[in-house]
Enzyme design. Structure first.
Site, PDB file in Angstrom:
ATOM      1  N   GLU A 282       4.304-107.419 -17.917  1.00 44.92           N
ATOM      2  CA  GLU A 282       2.691-107.549 -17.887  1.00 44.92           C
ATOM      3  C   GLU A 282       2.112-108.244 -16.973  1.00 44.92           C
ATOM      4  O   GLU A 282       0.978-108.154 -16.435  1.00 44.92           O
ATOM      5  CB  GLU A 282       2.367-107.941 -19.467  1.00 44.92           C
ATOM      6  CG  GLU A 282       2.446-106.770 -20.576  1.00 44.92           C
ATOM      7  CD  GLU A 282       1.487-105.647 -20.564  1.00 44.92           C
ATOM      8  OE1 GLU A 282       0.402-106.179 -20.091  1.00 44.92           O
ATOM      9  OE2 GLU A 282       1.740-104.697 -21.046  1.00 44.92           O
TER      10      GLU A 282
ATOM     11  N   TRP B 127       8.223-101.912  -9.882  1.00 47.53           N
ATOM     12  CA  TRP B 127       7.406-101.970  -8.902  1.00 47.53           C
ATOM     13  C   TRP B 127       6.857-103.494  -8.761  1.00 47.53           C
ATOM     14  O   TRP B 127       6.945-104.184 -10.223  1.00 47.53           O
ATOM     15  CB  TRP B 127       6.455-101.003  -9.218  1.00 47.53           C
ATOM     16  CG  TRP B 127       5.144-101.294 -10.337  1.00 47.53           C
ATOM     17  CD1 TRP B 127       5.700-100.536 -11.471  1.00 47.53           C
ATOM     18  CD2 TRP B 127       4.259-102.103 -10.503  1.00 47.53           C
ATOM     19  NE1 TRP B 127       4.438-101.018 -12.494  1.00 47.53           N
ATOM     20  CE2 TRP B 127       3.774-102.008 -11.839  1.00 47.53           C
ATOM     21  CE3 TRP B 127       3.702-102.916  -9.682  1.00 47.53           C
ATOM     22  CZ2 TRP B 127       2.793-102.568 -12.388  1.00 47.53           C
ATOM     23  CZ3 TRP B 127       2.246-103.833 -10.434  1.00 47.53           C
ATOM     24  CH2 TRP B 127       2.165-103.680 -11.352  1.00 47.53           C
TER      25      TRP B 127
ATOM     26  N   HIS C  57       5.602 -99.561 -23.249  1.00 48.52           N
ATOM     27  CA  HIS C  57       5.603-100.683 -24.072  1.00 48.52           C
ATOM     28  C   HIS C  57       4.950-100.331 -25.361  1.00 48.52           C
ATOM     29  O   HIS C  57       5.436-100.697 -26.556  1.00 48.52           O
ATOM     30  CB  HIS C  57       4.741-102.071 -23.464  1.00 48.52           C
ATOM     31  CG  HIS C  57       5.009-102.648 -22.274  1.00 48.52           C
ATOM     32  ND1 HIS C  57       4.373-103.213 -21.381  1.00 48.52           N
ATOM     33  CD2 HIS C  57       6.272-102.525 -21.686  1.00 48.52           C
ATOM     34  CE1 HIS C  57       5.011-103.502 -20.343  1.00 48.52           C
ATOM     35  NE2 HIS C  57       6.162-103.202 -20.477  1.00 48.52           N
TER      36      HIS C  57
ATOM     37  N   GLU D 226      -5.940-108.644 -18.804  1.00 43.36           N
ATOM     38  CA  GLU D 226      -4.525-108.792 -18.353  1.00 43.36           C
ATOM     39  C   GLU D 226      -4.268-110.334 -18.006  1.00 43.36           C
ATOM     40  O   GLU D 226      -3.284-110.711 -18.277  1.00 43.36           O
ATOM     41  CB  GLU D 226      -4.307-107.779 -17.338  1.00 43.36           C
ATOM     42  CG  GLU D 226      -4.613-106.210 -17.565  1.00 43.36           C
ATOM     43  CD  GLU D 226      -3.522-105.807 -18.506  1.00 43.36           C
ATOM     44  OE1 GLU D 226      -2.345-106.409 -18.569  1.00 43.36           O
ATOM     45  OE2 GLU D 226      -3.326-104.706 -18.659  1.00 43.36           O
TER      46      GLU D 226
ATOM     47  N   THR E  20      -4.463 -99.813 -24.298  1.00 43.19           N
ATOM     48  CA  THR E  20      -4.492-100.141 -22.667  1.00 43.19           C
ATOM     49  C   THR E  20      -4.167 -99.056 -21.925  1.00 43.19           C
ATOM     50  O   THR E  20      -4.333 -98.682 -20.906  1.00 43.19           O
ATOM     51  CB  THR E  20      -3.845-101.203 -22.551  1.00 43.19           C
ATOM     52  OG1 THR E  20      -2.456-101.522 -23.152  1.00 43.19           O
ATOM     53  CG2 THR E  20      -4.615-102.465 -23.251  1.00 43.19           C
TER      54      THR E  20
ATOM     55  N   HIS F 242       0.334-106.861 -13.775  1.00 40.93           N
ATOM     56  CA  HIS F 242      -0.765-106.099 -13.927  1.00 40.93           C
ATOM     57  C   HIS F 242      -2.029-107.049 -13.332  1.00 40.93           C
ATOM     58  O   HIS F 242      -2.754-106.082 -12.800  1.00 40.93           O
ATOM     59  CB  HIS F 242      -1.058-105.545 -15.341  1.00 40.93           C
ATOM     60  CG  HIS F 242       0.136-104.670 -16.168  1.00 40.93           C
ATOM     61  ND1 HIS F 242       0.233-104.440 -17.435  1.00 40.93           N
ATOM     62  CD2 HIS F 242       1.306-104.135 -15.385  1.00 40.93           C
ATOM     63  CE1 HIS F 242       1.274-103.640 -17.560  1.00 40.93           C
ATOM     64  NE2 HIS F 242       1.809-103.326 -16.258  1.00 40.93           N
TER      65      HIS F 242
ATOM     66  N   ASP G 117       3.139 -98.314 -17.705  1.00 45.34           N
ATOM     67  CA  ASP G 117       3.760 -99.558 -18.007  1.00 45.34           C
ATOM     68  C   ASP G 117       3.296 -99.764 -19.570  1.00 45.34           C
ATOM     69  O   ASP G 117       4.099 -99.747 -20.562  1.00 45.34           O
ATOM     70  CB  ASP G 117       3.552-100.610 -17.357  1.00 45.34           C
ATOM     71  CG  ASP G 117       4.399-101.177 -16.318  1.00 45.34           C
ATOM     72  OD1 ASP G 117       5.498-100.266 -15.884  1.00 45.34           O
ATOM     73  OD2 ASP G 117       4.355-101.937 -15.686  1.00 45.34           O
ATOM     74  N   GLU G 118       2.089 -99.519 -19.969  1.00 49.14           N
ATOM     75  CA  GLU G 118       1.574 -99.805 -21.120  1.00 49.14           C
ATOM     76  C   GLU G 118       2.177 -98.703 -22.306  1.00 49.14           C
ATOM     77  O   GLU G 118       2.244 -98.723 -23.305  1.00 49.14           O
ATOM     78  CB  GLU G 118      -0.102 -99.569 -21.176  1.00 49.14           C
ATOM     79  CG  GLU G 118      -0.716-100.585 -20.145  1.00 49.14           C
ATOM     80  CD  GLU G 118      -0.681-102.019 -20.514  1.00 49.14           C
ATOM     81  OE1 GLU G 118       0.282-102.372 -21.510  1.00 49.14           O
ATOM     82  OE2 GLU G 118      -1.375-102.870 -19.886  1.00 49.14           O
TER      83      GLU G 118
ATOM     84  N   GLU H 228      -1.177-101.733 -27.244  1.00 45.51           N
ATOM     85  CA  GLU H 228      -0.670-100.816 -26.117  1.00 45.51           C
ATOM     86  C   GLU H 228      -1.176 -99.609 -25.702  1.00 45.51           C
ATOM     87  O   GLU H 228      -1.283 -99.103 -24.650  1.00 45.51           O
ATOM     88  CB  GLU H 228       1.025-100.973 -26.125  1.00 45.51           C
ATOM     89  CG  GLU H 228       1.748-102.351 -25.974  1.00 45.51           C
ATOM     90  CD  GLU H 228       1.355-102.878 -24.823  1.00 45.51           C
ATOM     91  OE1 GLU H 228       0.989-102.487 -23.621  1.00 45.51           O
ATOM     92  OE2 GLU H 228       2.123-104.120 -24.595  1.00 45.51           O
TER      93      GLU H 228
END
Length: 396
Positions: free
Chosen positions: A176, A95, A265, A138, A232, A179, A261-262, A229
């Site tokens: 990252e 994305w 990760h 971020e 978050t 974000h 995403d976090e 991670e």
């Protein structure tokens, strides 16, 4: 100096508890006693660049990993390729911020912006304080990549190294990076926040650096990133839940996407630590105890807007009150990783390793008791103005 414990929030990061002096002021850089993080209010009034008075443990302890351990990480190159890099997504399948934002090339751009502003107009100010704090954390991403590149045995030696570890650091940074871009533009279009004050805070934070206590040691670094991670992931997930409750489903989708995403990760970093527990359990459990004693410091710890010397503390207090990220969450994260990494079941440890094991496994209940005290104090907290929202008052 009296020390109290306060919870971390958000973003990048990062969310847990740490020791901070009750009064903090901006000063010139120097080596200070442990737990002394201070700044001179006089210099702040004169609009000088802030610098942090760092604890001696942050400034003096470096390269704590024995040099021979570097070979472990070199030997894991192929393993990292197969188990870490697979947690990345190809750029063409990822994305991008524009997927969630009004299209500036479309004839309906202004109507889309008006719709966004309409959705956000009734969201409470305290939510925006937390969302802005998350976004600022971020946006300090350059500091985090720099910090990862201090780690012995895994750093990107050339800036374009083809090792698995270096490839991960660059690609993780690239993922990252989206974000902060997305959250910043959404906040900008909302018209609810003071973008200039936010931009100043970002510049101050990146310029101040970070206090991660990695000691150039990848054992410590990968433990930290695993915790951060997951923290978050929790924080962004909770901001998504709040946005949905306030009726902004697009913002809820944005925060939920970032949380996803976090989580991915977290899977990568925690898998590295899991492997280290498998091949080098004694050193790894000592590293985990080391990080727990120092406490996982939030990436936004040195947050400053040119006005509020205790901005991070105030932001954290709001996040704690809204239940976006709390000391209880930190304890839950610790329990999660103790179970995931089978810390309680480790055998064959040295005497020091066994002591570290006992310490780690008994820590979460203590953190939860701290949470109860924090909640009791929070009920008596005053309201504070935040420059990010045009100095409107928000209860801490």
């Amino acid at each position: 100096m009296a020390v109290k414990v306060i919870p971390f929030t958000l973003q990048h990061n990062v969310f847990t508890s740490f020791a901070l002096p009750q009064k903090a002021t901006h000063r010139s850089p120097k080596i200070c006693m442990a737990s002394d993080l201070s700044f001179s209010s006089k210099e702040t009034q004169n609009h000088k660049e802030p610098s942090r008075c760092l604890s001696s443990q942050y400034v003096q302890v470096t390269h704590s990993m024995p040099p021979e351990k570097i070979e472990i990480f070199k030997s894991l190159e192929e393993w990292a390729k197969e188990n870490v890099l697979v947690n990345l997504k190809p750029v063409e399948k990822s994305w991008q911020p524009q997927d969630f934002l009004p299209d500036p090339a479309s004839v309906g751009f202004y109507e889309q912006v008006n719709d966004l502003r309409e959705r956000t107009k009734d969201i409470p100010d305290d939510y925006f304080v937390v969302l802005v704090g998350d976004m600022i954390t971020e946006e300090a991403l350059p500091t985090y990549q720099t910090s990862l590149n201090t780690l012995d045995g895994v750093r990107d030696e050339t800036g374009a190294s083809l090792t698995s570890w270096a490839t991960w650091i660059r690609a993780w940074t690239a993922e990252e990076n989206r974000h902060g871009d997305l959250l910043r533009m959404y906040l900008y279009l909302s018209g609810r926040v003071d973008m200039k004050q936010i931009e100043k805070t970002i510049q101050y934070l990146i310029g101040s650096g970070a206090i991660f206590q990695f000691e150039n040691n990848p054992y410590l670094g990968f433990i930290y990133t695993s915790f951060q991670e997951r923290a978050t992931f929790i924080s962004h997930g909770n901001t998504a839940r709040h946005a949905k409750q306030y009726g902004d489903l697009k913002l809820a989708q944005i925060c939920g996407t970032i949380a996803s995403d976090e989580k991915r990760h977290e899977t990568a970093y925690s898998k590295v630590v899991e492997k280290l527990f498998e091949i080098d359990p004694d050193v790894t459990v000592l590293a985990l105890a080391n990080m727990m004693r120092k406490k996982i410091t939030m990436p936004g710890l040195l947050m400053y807007d040119g006005r509020d010397d205790n901005l991070f503390m105030h932001f954290s207090s709001v996040a704690q009150r809204l239940q976006v990220y709390t000391a209880k969450d930190y304890a839950d994260i610790l329990d999660f990783f103790v179970a995931k990494w089978n810390v309680e079941k480790l055998t064959g440890l040295s005497d020091e390793g066994q002591k570290a094991q006992v310490y780690i496994c008994g820590l979460a209940p203590k953190i939860r008791r701290m949470e109860e005290r924090a909640q009791a104090k929070a009920k008596q907290a005053p309201a504070m103005p935040f420059s990010w929202i045009f100095d409107r008052q928000v209860k801490l």
